[in-house]
Design a protein around this motif. Structure first.
Motif, PDB file in Angstrom:
ATOM      1  N   SER A   1       0.841  -1.200   0.000  1.00  0.00           N
ATOM      2  CA  SER A   1       0.000   0.000   0.000  1.00  0.00           C
ATOM      3  C   SER A   1       0.873   1.247   0.000  1.00  0.00           C
ATOM      4  O   SER A   1       2.032   1.220   0.431  1.00  0.00           O
ATOM      5  N   GLY A   2       0.262   2.335  -0.459  1.00  0.00           N
ATOM      6  CA  GLY A   2       0.953   3.618  -0.420  1.00  0.00           C
ATOM      7  C   GLY A   2       1.227   4.046   1.004  1.00  0.00           C
ATOM      8  O   GLY A   2       2.276   4.621   1.297  1.00  0.00           O
ATOM      9  N   GLU A   3       0.299   3.753   1.902  1.00  0.00           N
ATOM     10  CA  GLU A   3       0.475   4.108   3.314  1.00  0.00           C
ATOM     11  C   GLU A   3       1.699   3.413   3.906  1.00  0.00           C
ATOM     12  O   GLU A   3       2.495   4.027   4.612  1.00  0.00           O
TER      13      GLU A   3
ATOM     14  N   ASN B   1      -7.708   1.177  -1.793  1.00  0.00           N
ATOM     15  CA  ASN B   1      -8.320   2.484  -1.565  1.00  0.00           C
ATOM     16  C   ASN B   1      -7.408   3.636  -1.941  1.00  0.00           C
ATOM     17  O   ASN B   1      -7.818   4.786  -1.907  1.00  0.00           O
ATOM     18  N   ALA B   2      -6.162   3.339  -2.244  1.00  0.00           N
ATOM     19  CA  ALA B   2      -5.184   4.402  -2.486  1.00  0.00           C
ATOM     20  C   ALA B   2      -5.054   4.716  -3.975  1.00  0.00           C
ATOM     21  O   ALA B   2      -5.250   3.873  -4.830  1.00  0.00           O
ATOM     22  N   ASN B   3      -4.708   5.946  -4.224  1.00  0.00           N
ATOM     23  CA  ASN B   3      -4.438   6.426  -5.569  1.00  0.00           C
ATOM     24  C   ASN B   3      -2.944   6.729  -5.628  1.00  0.00           C
ATOM     25  O   ASN B   3      -2.430   7.511  -4.833  1.00  0.00           O
TER      26      ASN B   3
ATOM     27  N   ASP C   1      -1.738  10.354  -5.442  1.00  0.00           N
ATOM     28  CA  ASP C   1      -1.672  10.973  -4.109  1.00  0.00           C
ATOM     29  C   ASP C   1      -0.383  10.580  -3.395  1.00  0.00           C
ATOM     30  O   ASP C   1       0.276  11.407  -2.770  1.00  0.00           O
ATOM     31  N   VAL C   2      -0.037   9.305  -3.485  1.00  0.00           N
ATOM     32  CA  VAL C   2       1.197   8.817  -2.854  1.00  0.00           C
ATOM     33  C   VAL C   2       2.406   9.482  -3.500  1.00  0.00           C
ATOM     34  O   VAL C   2       3.338   9.904  -2.801  1.00  0.00           O
TER      35      VAL C   2
ATOM     36  N   GLN D   1       3.014  12.878  -2.109  1.00  0.00           N
ATOM     37  CA  GLN D   1       3.556  12.835  -0.749  1.00  0.00           C
ATOM     38  C   GLN D   1       5.022  12.421  -0.744  1.00  0.00           C
ATOM     39  O   GLN D   1       5.811  12.946   0.043  1.00  0.00           O
TER      40      GLN D   1
END
Length: 128
Positions: free
Chosen positions: A39-41, A62-64, A67-68, A71
């Protein structure tokens, strides 16, 4: 001059099959410090490890990936990011480049030679 092969590389993708293929290709090119994240997180939680190169998927649960990407670049603009996707979407490609991705790689086109060319282009950029 930065030798990306001696730096940590991140693979950020929720597809374990793609991750394994990409990791194998990178190892074949001489990369030894590869971290994988689903995941990006998780990637952002480990960004303090200061990767020199990130292979970032566009669609992850859920991640795009866009967006990552933003960041990652906010953390350190010098991280080279290869935006990876199975989709041929011109808008996504343009957005990825605008947000700081150095390359846009269609997963169907990922070969050892394609990756070697990307790495060589990064090397040329950093030695000029």
């Amino acid at each position: 001059m930065r030798d990306l092969k001696n730096m940590r590389a991140f693979i950020v993708d929720d597809d374990p099959f793609w991750t394994a293929i990409l990791q194998q290709l990178l190892e074949g090119l001489g990369f030894s410090k590869i971290s994988t994240f689903e995941s990006g997180e998780a990637c952002l939680d480990h960004i303090h490890l200061n990767p020199g190169l990130i292979f970032l998927d566009y669609q992850m649960g859920n991640a795009n990936g866009l967006d990552v990407l933003q960041q990652v670049k906010a953390y350190y603009p010098g991280i080279e990011v290869v935006f990876c996707t199975a989709l041929e979407d011109l808008e996504v490609a343009i957005s990825a480049i605008e947000f700081g991705s150095a390359e846009y790689l269609l997963k169907a086109n990922a070969t050892e030679q394609a990756l070697a060319d990307i790495i060589e282009n990064f090397h040329k950029i950093h030695t000029v």
